[in-house]
Scaffold this motif. Structure first.
Motif, PDB file in Angstrom:
ATOM      1  N   ARG A 433       0.633  -0.859   0.215  1.00 13.59           N
ATOM      2  CA  ARG A 433      -0.455  -0.014   0.295  1.00 13.59           C
ATOM      3  C   ARG A 433       0.484   1.797   0.411  1.00 13.59           C
ATOM      4  O   ARG A 433       0.468   2.133  -0.650  1.00 13.59           O
ATOM      5  N   ASP A 434       2.103   0.870   0.753  1.00 13.67           N
ATOM      6  CA  ASP A 434       2.557   2.635   0.645  1.00 13.67           C
ATOM      7  C   ASP A 434       3.755   2.125  -0.023  1.00 13.67           C
ATOM      8  O   ASP A 434       4.397   3.189   0.542  1.00 13.67           O
ATOM      9  N   GLY A 435       4.167   1.481  -0.701  1.00 13.86           N
ATOM     10  CA  GLY A 435       6.164   1.114  -1.468  1.00 13.86           C
ATOM     11  C   GLY A 435       7.243   1.453  -0.462  1.00 13.86           C
ATOM     12  O   GLY A 435       7.567   1.808  -0.653  1.00 13.86           O
ATOM     13  N   LEU A 436       6.468   0.950   0.935  1.00 13.04           N
ATOM     14  CA  LEU A 436       7.889   0.233   1.512  1.00 13.04           C
ATOM     15  C   LEU A 436       8.597  -0.604   1.158  1.00 13.04           C
ATOM     16  O   LEU A 436       8.530  -1.478   0.868  1.00 13.04           O
ATOM     17  N   THR A 437       9.934  -0.266   1.265  1.00 17.21           N
ATOM     18  CA  THR A 437      11.306  -1.461   0.351  1.00 17.21           C
ATOM     19  C   THR A 437      12.458  -1.608   1.820  1.00 17.21           C
ATOM     20  O   THR A 437      13.312  -2.787   1.221  1.00 17.21           O
ATOM     21  N   THR A 438      12.027  -1.103   2.798  1.00 20.90           N
ATOM     22  CA  THR A 438      13.228  -1.878   4.653  1.00 20.90           C
ATOM     23  C   THR A 438      12.088  -1.880   5.479  1.00 20.90           C
ATOM     24  O   THR A 438      11.125  -1.790   5.347  1.00 20.90           O
ATOM     25  N   GLU A 464      10.740  -8.756   0.656  1.00 20.24           N
ATOM     26  CA  GLU A 464      11.255  -8.723  -0.334  1.00 20.24           C
ATOM     27  C   GLU A 464      10.327  -9.848  -1.635  1.00 20.24           C
ATOM     28  O   GLU A 464       9.534  -9.307  -1.875  1.00 20.24           O
ATOM     29  N   TYR A 465       9.341 -10.823  -0.366  1.00 18.45           N
ATOM     30  CA  TYR A 465       8.529 -11.226  -0.729  1.00 18.45           C
ATOM     31  C   TYR A 465       7.523 -10.725  -1.847  1.00 18.45           C
ATOM     32  O   TYR A 465       7.165 -10.483  -2.717  1.00 18.45           O
ATOM     33  N   ALA A 466       6.839  -9.505  -0.917  1.00 18.31           N
ATOM     34  CA  ALA A 466       6.690  -8.296  -1.250  1.00 18.31           C
ATOM     35  C   ALA A 466       6.468  -7.709  -2.439  1.00 18.31           C
ATOM     36  O   ALA A 466       5.858  -7.591  -3.128  1.00 18.31           O
ATOM     37  N   LYS A 467       7.855  -6.972  -2.496  1.00 28.40           N
ATOM     38  CA  LYS A 467       7.886  -6.741  -3.612  1.00 28.40           C
ATOM     39  C   LYS A 467       8.389  -7.352  -4.709  1.00 28.40           C
ATOM     40  O   LYS A 467       8.285  -7.211  -6.267  1.00 28.40           O
ATOM     41  N   SER A 468       8.509  -8.510  -4.630  1.00 27.63           N
ATOM     42  CA  SER A 468       8.457  -9.246  -5.998  1.00 27.63           C
ATOM     43  C   SER A 468       7.256  -9.279  -6.472  1.00 27.63           C
ATOM     44  O   SER A 468       7.631 -10.685  -7.737  1.00 27.63           O
TER      45      SER A 468
END
Length: 746
Positions: A433-438, A464-468
């Protein structure tokens, strides 16, 4: 005139006592007039993060959990710099402080925590000798490090290694002195300890193992250590990190029974009525816990107890530990000694520095050690708590499928951060939702890993799972819109259930069934042109069931005919004519189920069978609920159906004894009552939510016991008596299971 609220006083401004207040404020924010006594002149802060302060990666502001504003916002009277010296529990219930202040109480929580254990070594009272326990100790070590020199840390456990890492960061040469042959000997085996020592030596730490300190040397100030073998070492600073001692002085002065800690029962109550103890100062069933997770579990139980909300007694916690040293991932839980248990799986990768060991006892998972990759820690801890069978472990190279794969395998409702009660779904949703990366951004957004930090590896894996895109790919496809259950409302089964419960929350507490039914249907009805008089024989009993757990009040004769068979169940028992142990137990279970279950109203009809063994068929595999004796205990099946469409029941698990076997049947029936749609047969409901979800709930001992307790209360008429209590008020389904069920249902 307003009635005075009961006065709740908390002695101790630490993590356990304030977490209990946080839970109380969630449940019933206006229930108590609250006062807190704290001997430090600070608001509540996170002691677990002291090592981060020492290591320079956090400041005091970073570790404050509840600033002064939080106390003011909730009307809590905070008395810092005060030390309670006596509890008066007679006709005049008061807490007396060293300054002479007296605070009256109706309920009292003692959460005085613990102090550093000072070993009986000559010289511990000299200057330059510091314990590592609170923020003042932390600041003293930082000041001492400004002169440089060498530091000796006595203790090679969790706290000692974290202190040593901090002193290294402060520029001191640091050597750890430990009396055991390997580090963290209570939490690790020798293999994991060797890997840990090698990594810490690479960071600059030095070790003296198997060393027994005879005395701290130096004229008036610490200058070194003398060991029992006659050897010496020079040290400008000596840090004691050899354990903790529960603070029981107040209890001893007030007539409260203590042993190592303040003795409490399963309700966390002391021998003085109305006086409770939680946290590191409390001793429950012979154990005084020094880790944060058990403290938070105690706080949750006591909060519900004080708010008179349904809750299970506190029966103890599974001990686990995670080392908080940068560059090192270590996890340990349960029984890890090979003298205590057998090794189920062991796997080591010397190149990557990764080690994994899982132990078992009688075929069940009882302990685990992870080094170098702790992404599996949450899953393994859950399996240890559930006493899961070894067959639940992944096959292959020790089950090492990578952190991302471990993240993907977790259920959506899995609680990742035990301290902050944050689930996988909440973390993944925040990332997407918020584009978090760390992981740090997730900590800021959700609180996950913000306390002990033990869940940080899994939080990072979930990022990493969500970003992928794995989370989006795993999301279930949107189901087609449900057909309306009747012409009165525009909802299908799930929509009607959600709308009824949502509307019911705003109803007055003392409204009767007829008034509630009409009010709810008025609110959710969206078909105004329909000639409508409070619903029909389809939606009216459904709404009553969702609100009160029954559908018979204010229902006409025709609708009562439609309800025939819903109250109670058919339980068939198959056993030999002679009185074998299995036959006696099967008969007892059958009678218990029949007596209890016939008093309970269900969403749909249920058939159950109990068999004393494979030689006595009772159709166990094709019943809604089936139980069969086997050499290992009692096989428990659910979801079978003997008529068209014929469905084979699924094996949920094997229970060790007849009492647990009977209780898991109660728990399953309560789960069905709370989560199924009205008029949905048990076998159909089981097929909809799936075997995995049911197993996750019923094989979790805590969840199973909570369900069984609610079922017992309702079967005895506690829930259905009096002024029509709401069905959802009997004890809402635990959040971590509810999210998993909702995910499976939607």
């Amino acid at each position: 005139m307003l009635k005075q609220k009961p006065r709740l006083v908390v002695i101790g401004n630490g993590m356990a006592g304030i977490r209990c207040l946080e839970e109380i404020l969630k449940l019933d924010p206006d229930r108590f007039e609250i006062a807190v006594i704290g001997d430090e002149r600070r608001p509540n802060y996170n002691r677990i993060m002291l090592s981060k302060v020492l290591q320079g990666s956090a400041s005091l502001e970073d570790i404050v959990l509840n600033p002064y504003e939080w106390y003011r916002e909730h009307g809590i009277a905070l008395h810092t710099g005060e030390r309670a010296v006596r509890i008066h529990a007679g006709a005049c219930r008061e807490v007396e402080t060293a300054s002479g202040m007296r605070l009256p109480w109706d309920r009292l929580i003692v959460a005085t925590g613990s102090s550093a254990f000072v070993p009986p070594i000559p010289g511990t009272d000299k200057k330059g000798v510091i314990s590592f326990r609170n923020l003042e100790d932390c600041n003293a070590m930082i000041r001492a490090s400004e002169a440089g020199g060498r530091a000796a840390v006595i203790g090679g456990g969790l706290l000692g290694l974290e202190a040593a890492r901090g002193l290294l960061n402060l520029g001191m040469e640091t050597e750890v002195v430990h009396n055991a042959p390997f580090l963290m000997n209570r939490q690790l085996d020798e293999t994991a300890a060797k890997l840990l020592r090698r990594e810490l030596e690479n960071q600059g730490m030095r070790f003296r193992m198997g060393a027994h300190t005879e005395s701290i040397t130096g004229p008036g100030r610490a200058r070194g250590l003398l060991f029992s073998d006659g050897t010496r070492m020079r040290a400008d600073l000596v840090v004691l990190a050899v354990g903790i001692k529960p603070n029981t002085e107040l209890a001893a002065a007030s007539g409260i029974r203590s042993s190592r800690g303040i003795l409490v029962d399963d309700e966390l109550e002391t021998n003085l009525p109305g006086v409770y103890a939680i946290g590191e100062c409390a001793e429950h069933r012979g154990i005084a816990y020094g880790l944060v997770a058990p403290l938070f579990e105690q706080a949750k139980v006591l909060a519900r107890r004080l708010c008179e909300a349904p809750t299970e007694p506190y029966r103890g916690s599974i001990l686990y530990a995670q080392l908080k040293v940068s560059g090192v991932d270590v996890f340990s839980a349960g029984e890890i000694r090979e003298s205590e248990a057998d090794v189920a799986q062991r796997w080591e990768d010397g190149i990557r520095g990764v080690y994994r060991k899982v132990t078992m006892k009688e075929g069940r998972i009882v302990g685990a050690i992870l080094y170098g990759d702790t992404a599996e820690s949450g899953t393994l801890l859950k399996q240890i708590r559930q006493e899961a069978f070894v067959s639940a472990l992944p096959s292959g190279s020790g089950g090492q499928g990578g952190a991302r794969e471990a993240a993907a395998a977790l259920p959506e409702g899995e609680r990742i951060c035990a301290c902050g009660d944050v689930s996988k779904a909440e973390i993944v949703q925040a990332v997407m939702r918020d584009g978090l990366t760390t992981a740090d951004q997730v900590k800021q957004a959700t609180g996950a890993s913000g306390s002990c930090g033990g869940c940080r590896p899994m939080v990072a894996a979930l990022v990493e799972y969500a970003k992928s895109g794995g989370a989006a790919a795993a999301a279930p496809a949107e189901e087609p819109e449900e057909e309306a259950v009747c012409g009165c409302v525009p909802f299908g089964r799930s929509g009607l259930k959600s709308a009824a419960k949502a509307a019911g929350r705003s109803l007055p507490a003392n409204i009767g069934a007829a008034g509630a039914n009409a009010a709810v249907l008025r609110e959710i009805r969206l078909v105004p042109e329909k000639n409508w008089e409070g619903g029909c024989g389809v939606c009216r009993p459904a709404v009553l069931y969702y609100l009160f757990g029954h559908a018979e009040t204010e229902v006409g004769d025709e609708e009562k005919d439609n309800r025939r068979g819903r109250r109670g169940t058919a339980v068939r028992v198959a056993a030999p004519a002679y009185s074998s142990a299995a036959a006696v137990e099967a008969g007892a279970i059958g009678r218990r189920w029949s007596e209890r279950w016939e008093k309970i109203v269900l969403p749909g009809p249920v058939e159950a069978a109990v068999s004393a063994g494979p030689d006595y068929p009772a159709g166990v595999p094709v019943r809604d609920i089936g139980l069969r004796r086997c050499p290992a205990g009692w096989e428990f099946y659910a979801g079978g159906h003997a008529e068209h469409p014929v469905r084979q029941g699924e094996l949920i698990g094997i229970m060790d004894n007849a009492e647990d076997a009977a209780a898991i049947g109660d728990a399953l029936l309560q789960l069905y009552r709370e989560e199924a749609f009205y008029d949905e047969p048990l076998w159909e409901w089981f097929g909809r939510i799936g075997l995995r979800t049911v197993r996750e709930v019923l094989l979790d001992r805590t969840l199973r016991e909570e369900l069984a307790l609610r079922f017992e209360r309702e079967s005895k008429g506690v829930a259905m008596s009096g002024a029509e209590p709401r069905f959802e008020d009997f004890g809402s389904f635990p959040e971590k299971a509810e999210k998993s069920l909702e995910s499976a249902s939607n």
